[in-house]
Structures are given as structure tokens and as C-alpha cells.
Scaffold this active site. Structure first.
Site, short mmCIF file in Angstrom:
data_model
loop_
_atom_site.label_atom_id
_atom_site.label_comp_id
_atom_site.label_asym_id
_atom_site.label_seq_id
_atom_site.Cartn_x
_atom_site.Cartn_y
_atom_site.Cartn_z
N ASP A 57 34.86 -6.58 32.58
CA ASP A 57 33.45 -6.32 32.94
C ASP A 57 32.78 -6.63 31.58
OD1 ASP A 57 31.10 -5.05 32.98
OD2 ASP A 57 31.83 -3.08 33.76
N ALA B 89 29.56 -7.06 30.24
CA ALA B 89 28.13 -6.83 30.09
C ALA B 89 27.83 -6.94 28.53
CB ALA B 89 27.71 -5.26 30.62
N LYS C 69 22.22 -7.77 29.71
CA LYS C 69 22.71 -7.22 28.34
C LYS C 69 22.66 -8.53 27.39
CE LYS C 69 23.87 -3.50 31.29
NZ LYS C 69 23.77 -3.72 32.61
N TYR D 129 17.20 -25.07 46.60
CA TYR D 129 18.16 -24.10 47.20
C TYR D 129 19.49 -24.53 46.82
CZ TYR D 129 19.52 -20.93 50.92
OH TYR D 129 20.29 -19.87 51.64
N PHE E 157 32.40 1.46 34.03
CA PHE E 157 30.86 2.05 34.38
C PHE E 157 30.71 2.64 35.63
CE2 PHE E 157 26.46 0.84 34.98
CZ PHE E 157 25.99 1.73 34.12
N ASP E 158 29.62 3.54 35.55
CA ASP E 158 29.32 4.17 37.15
C ASP E 158 29.30 3.23 38.24
OD1 ASP E 158 26.97 3.19 35.98
OD2 ASP E 158 25.71 5.06 36.65
N HIS F 59 22.68 10.59 39.36
CA HIS F 59 21.92 10.60 38.38
C HIS F 59 20.75 9.92 38.11
CE1 HIS F 59 24.20 6.99 37.73
NE2 HIS F 59 23.48 6.72 36.71
N1 F0G Z 1 29.12 -2.87 33.66
C1 F0G Z 1 28.73 -2.21 32.36
C2 F0G Z 1 29.54 -1.73 31.24
C3 F0G Z 1 27.36 -1.94 32.52
O1 F0G Z 1 26.90 -1.20 31.57
C4 F0G Z 1 26.20 -1.95 33.61
C5 F0G Z 1 25.07 -1.51 33.70
C6 F0G Z 1 27.00 -2.81 34.48
C7 F0G Z 1 28.40 -3.11 34.81
C8 F0G Z 1 26.25 -3.05 35.92
O2 F0G Z 1 25.09 -4.13 35.61
O3 F0G Z 1 23.09 -3.22 35.70
O4 F0G Z 1 23.10 -5.48 35.85
O5 F0G Z 1 24.01 -4.07 37.79
N2 F0G Z 1 24.62 -0.93 32.81
C9 F0G Z 1 23.15 -0.63 32.58
C10 F0G Z 1 23.20 0.90 31.58
C11 F0G Z 1 22.60 -0.05 33.90
O6 F0G Z 1 22.28 1.25 31.54
O7 F0G Z 1 24.24 0.84 30.92
P1 F0G Z 1 23.67 -4.17 36.56
#
Ligand code: F0G
Length: 457
Positions: A214, A216, A257, A72, A124-125, A449
Site C-alpha cells: 500500500d 500512498a 499523497k 475514452y 489503513f482504515d 469517524h
Molecule cells: N492507504 C493509505 C496508507 C492511506 O493513507 C490512504 C488514505 C489510503 C490507502 C486510501 O487512499 O484516500 O486515495 O482512497 N489516506 C488518507 C489520509 C485519506 O488522510 O490518511 P484514498
């Protein structure tokens, strides 16, 4: 004769795929309310919905999982992960989270307050969601070139320094940080140049602001810098990553990713005050600081994945497969965001289904058609995903309307790429017969979406 390029790995374990008939797919997509997120995975033949958490781990990663430490507190797998992250990024403080959006949630809980303005390049969304849900504003400062899908420029993901400087000049006191997304997913997996990262740093310094990446798809970004930017052709991917992160104060990461794992994320920073601030939210939201929402074994696999993916062989195999698919689409004249980015093809649906008005969501319609054609699941990165304006509640039709076809890492072969290309060609060839799109019959306020219900017109 020069030897052809081939994968830097071989396959040890396989997973059967299921094909279906068009009649079955007609039924399934109707039951899913024409929302591809609502399909079951066994109703899909080739899944290009996302490259997130869908990659294949290596034998070394699986071996590391067996060595995971599930303590833990003070897990040795955490320290292995932390040391790897520090070695690759230079960031000393690391907080694991269960995925990327959780990293955003934890860090933004500390940094984003109502009325704040967060400039960046096509947030990102989930990033936008975590800003807007705190009654703050995400201001998009992406270069205008990104809007013209047919324009061939090497770094379409860049931040426009003039736009960024304008935001800071007018509202510096409201800006908690600048966020740069590498690669720029929403603009088509497009990279950000090292020169641009340096420019952002200089502007941030001028106004005394900090910068978050960010991250990813940071390894894909490094590969593009290596292949497209002068002076980087001889550098290793790890050297390039280190320089990229030298221009940031911290990062949020979706490890699903470029971490090459199926679940996980983290925050990393060089600033103790950010670490201390984020800690307060990690414990209640994610978990104790040395696991923060991850299993010990998953942290171990992530440490190996980060190391593996920041080697040229691996990342080159990945990008070259995406480029292979793009070259097939070129043969058929199918318009997509050019030049192809790192993780996906973004088909320009407005150009393909040019008879369908924006209000009937062309990219979503194209996604449905491609599914019906061959059981290939893509995803709309367009007007539905853009949500409504938080103030006016109008649909946001200002951006691009794209069908994203993501390529999972180390999962499909180039034969699958050929199937995708030809299926898309078949839809493309009958595009003039597709004259009506879809309408929304049910939606949520944010990130609609995922669950939106649609009807075909
Ligand atoms: N930032 C970017 C640029 C992303 O593409 C994503 C996720 C996230 C943050 C959030 O990360 O999914 O681990 O919580 N993108 C996925 C996509 C979901 O399909 O592009 P997460």
C-alpha cells in the site's frame, strides 16, 4: 557559515486564508456535532485534516494538464502514466482508479474472499474496511516498538517478522497476500526499512505468498531509507524506490499523497493473472482500462507528479518541513510519535489529556480543543477511527489514541508551522483544566469517524 535549508520551489499562485474568532468556532464546531470532518473548509484557518489530495501542483503539472488526452480508449495520457509507473516501480501492468480505496476495492474484489486472513502492518482504515466488509480479517503484525510513542527507533513502521511468520505458519491456506503499508500511516507516518521489506519477501517466498505494498507515501519511505539506513546515502530516490518495489508483487496507490495530485490512484503489478483478475472489476466499478476513474488530464499531471516527487530536492523539502514543526514541539515538551514521520505529527493524546478516560476519546477531545484555540483542523487517529470489533461490537481501545496534524505538500510555510506549534502549546499548557471528553450519540458500522456525531461531556 553553512547556508540554511530552504524550499526547492518558489510560489506562483496564492490562495487567501480566513481567520475566525473563538466565538465563531464554538458555534461552528457545535453545529458540526464535534466532528471536524463536518466543518466547512472556510471555517478552518490552517487545515491539517489530511495530506491527501491537498497538495499544490507544480507549473509543469498544470502544463501537462493542458496536454491531457481525453480519449475514452487508448488515451496517450494513460500510456504516459503507465510508462512512468513502470519506470519507477518496475511493474508492467497498470490499472488507474479514481483513488486509493478504489484500487483496494478493485484488486481485493479479485483476491479477498470470506474467511481470508490478510496480515500487514497497521492496515489503513479503508484497507481494513475493504477486508472486513468481505468478511475477511486484517491481522496487524506491526513491531511492538510502534506502540511506545517516546521510543526513538528509525523504522517504527516495520512488520514484525515473528508475528508475520506465526500468522502464516498457522493459517497459510487462508492468506491471499501480505500487505505492507509504506509509510505506515496509522503508526504515525513511520517508515519501513529496506531490510524489513527484504525479510517480508523472504517469509512470503517461504510460504509461497505474494506481497502488496500500500504505497500512498512510498517516496517519503524512500527518503527515510536514504537518510536512516546504512548503504543508501549515495543512492537516488528513484534507485531506492526501484529496489523497494522489487520486493513486492504489486501495489495499490493513493496518488493523492506522493503522486502530488488532488485525485487519483492506481494498481500496478508484475503478474498478468492479477491484472486479468482486477480488470474484471475495474470496468464495472471504475471505468474502462485506460482511464479507470481518472480524466486524461489528471493522468498526465500524475505522471509528472510521480517523476517530480521522486527527486531528492522535492521530497527533502517536504520532510524537512514536517521535521521543523516537530522541533518546535520539542521546545514545548509536547509528546508525539517519535521520531516524527513523513507526512504528519501524531500527538500522543493519551499522554496530553491523561485525565480523560479512553471511553471519552482523548484524541478527539484534543482535536476539538486545538480547533477552538486557533482554527487548526487536525484529525483523530485513535479510538473512534479504530471502529468496533466486527465480532464483539466492542470499541477497540487496544491501539494508540493520537491527534494527527497532517502537513499538505507545498502548501503552507514555516510561519504556519509556528502557528500550529504555539496553538498546541497553549492547549498543552491548560491541559489539566480539560477533564471531560466526548460521547458518541450516532455512528455507522464501518468507518464511523467520517460521520460520527458527538456531544461534549
Ligand atoms: N492507504 C493509505 C496508507 C492511506 O493513507 C490512504 C488514505 C489510503 C490507502 C486510501 O487512499 O484516500 O486515495 O482512497 N489516506 C488518507 C489520509 C485519506 O488522510 O490518511 P484514498
Amino acid at each position: 557559515m553553512e547556508l540554511p535549508f530552504a524550499e526547492s520551489w518558489k510560489i506562483k499562485m496564492v490562495e487567501p486564508l480566513r481567520k475566525s474568532t473563538r466565538q465563531e468556532r464554538e458555534q461552528w464546531i457545535k453545529e458540526a456535532n464535534y466532528n471536524l470532518f463536518q466543518l466547512k473548509s472556510d471555517q478552518v484557518y490552517i487545515d491539517c485534516l489530511t495530506d491527501s489530495g491537498t497538495g499544490a501542483m507544480s507549473d509543469r503539472q498544470w502544463a501537462a494538464m493542458m496536454m491531457g488526452d481525453e480519449s475514452y480508449a487508448g488515451s496517450s495520457s494513460f500510456f504516459m502514466l503507465k510508462d512512468t509507473i513502470t519506470r519507477i516501480t518496475g511493474f508492467e501492468y497498470v490499472i488507474p482508479t479514481h483513488q486509493g480505496r478504489a484500487a483496494e476495492n478493485v484488486l481485493f474484489s479479485h483476491l479477498v474472499t470470506p474467511g481470508a486472513i490478510v496480515p500487514g502492518n497497521s492496515h489503513f482504515d479503508t484497507t481494513k474496511g475493504h477486508i472486513e466488509s468481505r468478511k475477511a480479517f486484517a491481522v496487524d503484525c506491526t513491531v511492538d516498538e510502534a506502540k511506545d510513542t517516546q521510543l526513538e527507533v528509525p523504522f517504527k513502521g516495520n512488520v514484525d517478522p515473528v508475528k508475520l511468520e506465526k500468522v502464516l505458519a498457522e493459517n497459510a491456506d487462508k492468506v491471499p497476500f501480505i500487505i505492507v503499508t509504506i509509510t505506515n500511516n496509522t503508526a504515525g507516518g513511520q517508515p519501513v526499512s529496506m531490510e524489513n521489506l527484504r525479510q517480508v519477501r523472504a517469509i512470503a517466498d517461504k510460504y509461497g505468498k505474494r506481497v502488496i505494498f500500500d504505497s500512498a507515501r512510498f517516496v517519503e519511505n524512500a527518503y527515510f531509507i536514504r537518510t536512516r539506513e546504512e548503504g543508501y546515502g549515495d543512492k537516488t530516490i528513484k534507485e531506492i524506490c526501484k529496489e523497494m518495489f522489487s520486493y513486492a508483487d504489486g501495489m495499490t496507490m493513493s496518488s493523492k499523497k506522493d503522486g502530488l495530485v488532488n485525485m487519483g490512484g492506481f494498481i500496478a503489478t508484475r503478474h498478468e493473472d492479477w491484472y486479468e483478475g482486477a480488470k474484471r472489476f475495474c470496468i464495472p466499478f471504475e471505468g474502462y482500462l485506460t482511464y479507470g476513474g481518472m480524466n486524461g488530464r489528471d493522468m498526465a499531471a500524475l505522471a509528472v507528479g510521480l517523476d517530480e516527487n521522486t527527486e531528492l530536492d522535492n521530497i527533502e523539502t517536504r520532510i524537512r518541513q514536517v521535521q521543523y514543526l516537530a522541533a518546535r514541539l520539542d521546545e514545548f515538551g509536547i509528546p508525539y510519535q517519535r521520531p516524527v514521520g513523513g507526512h504528519a505529527i501524531f500527538v500522543d493524546a493519551d499522554k496530553v489529556l491523561d485525565q480523560i478516560p479512553k471511553e471519552e476519546f482523548p484524541a478527539q477531545t484534543l482535536a476539538i480543543e486545538l480547533y477552538l484555540e486557533a482554527g487548526i483542523r487536525g484529525c483523530e487517529i485513535g479510538y473512534i477511527l479504530a471502529d468496533r470489533d466486527p465480532v464483539t461490537r466492542e470499541n477497540r481501545f487496544g491501539g494508540l489514541d493520537l491527534l494527527r496534524l497532517c502537513i499538505a505538500r507545498r502548501v503552507y510555510t514555516n510561519n504556519h508551522m509556528d502557528v500550529i506549534a504555539v496553538a498546541l502549546k497553549n492547549v498543552f499548557d491548560r491541559r489539566h483544566e480539560i477533564t471531560r471528553g466526548v460521547k458518541i450519540v450516532w455512528e455507522t458500522e464501518l468507518m464511523r469517524h467520517f460521520t460520527v456525531k458527538l456531544e461534549r461531556l
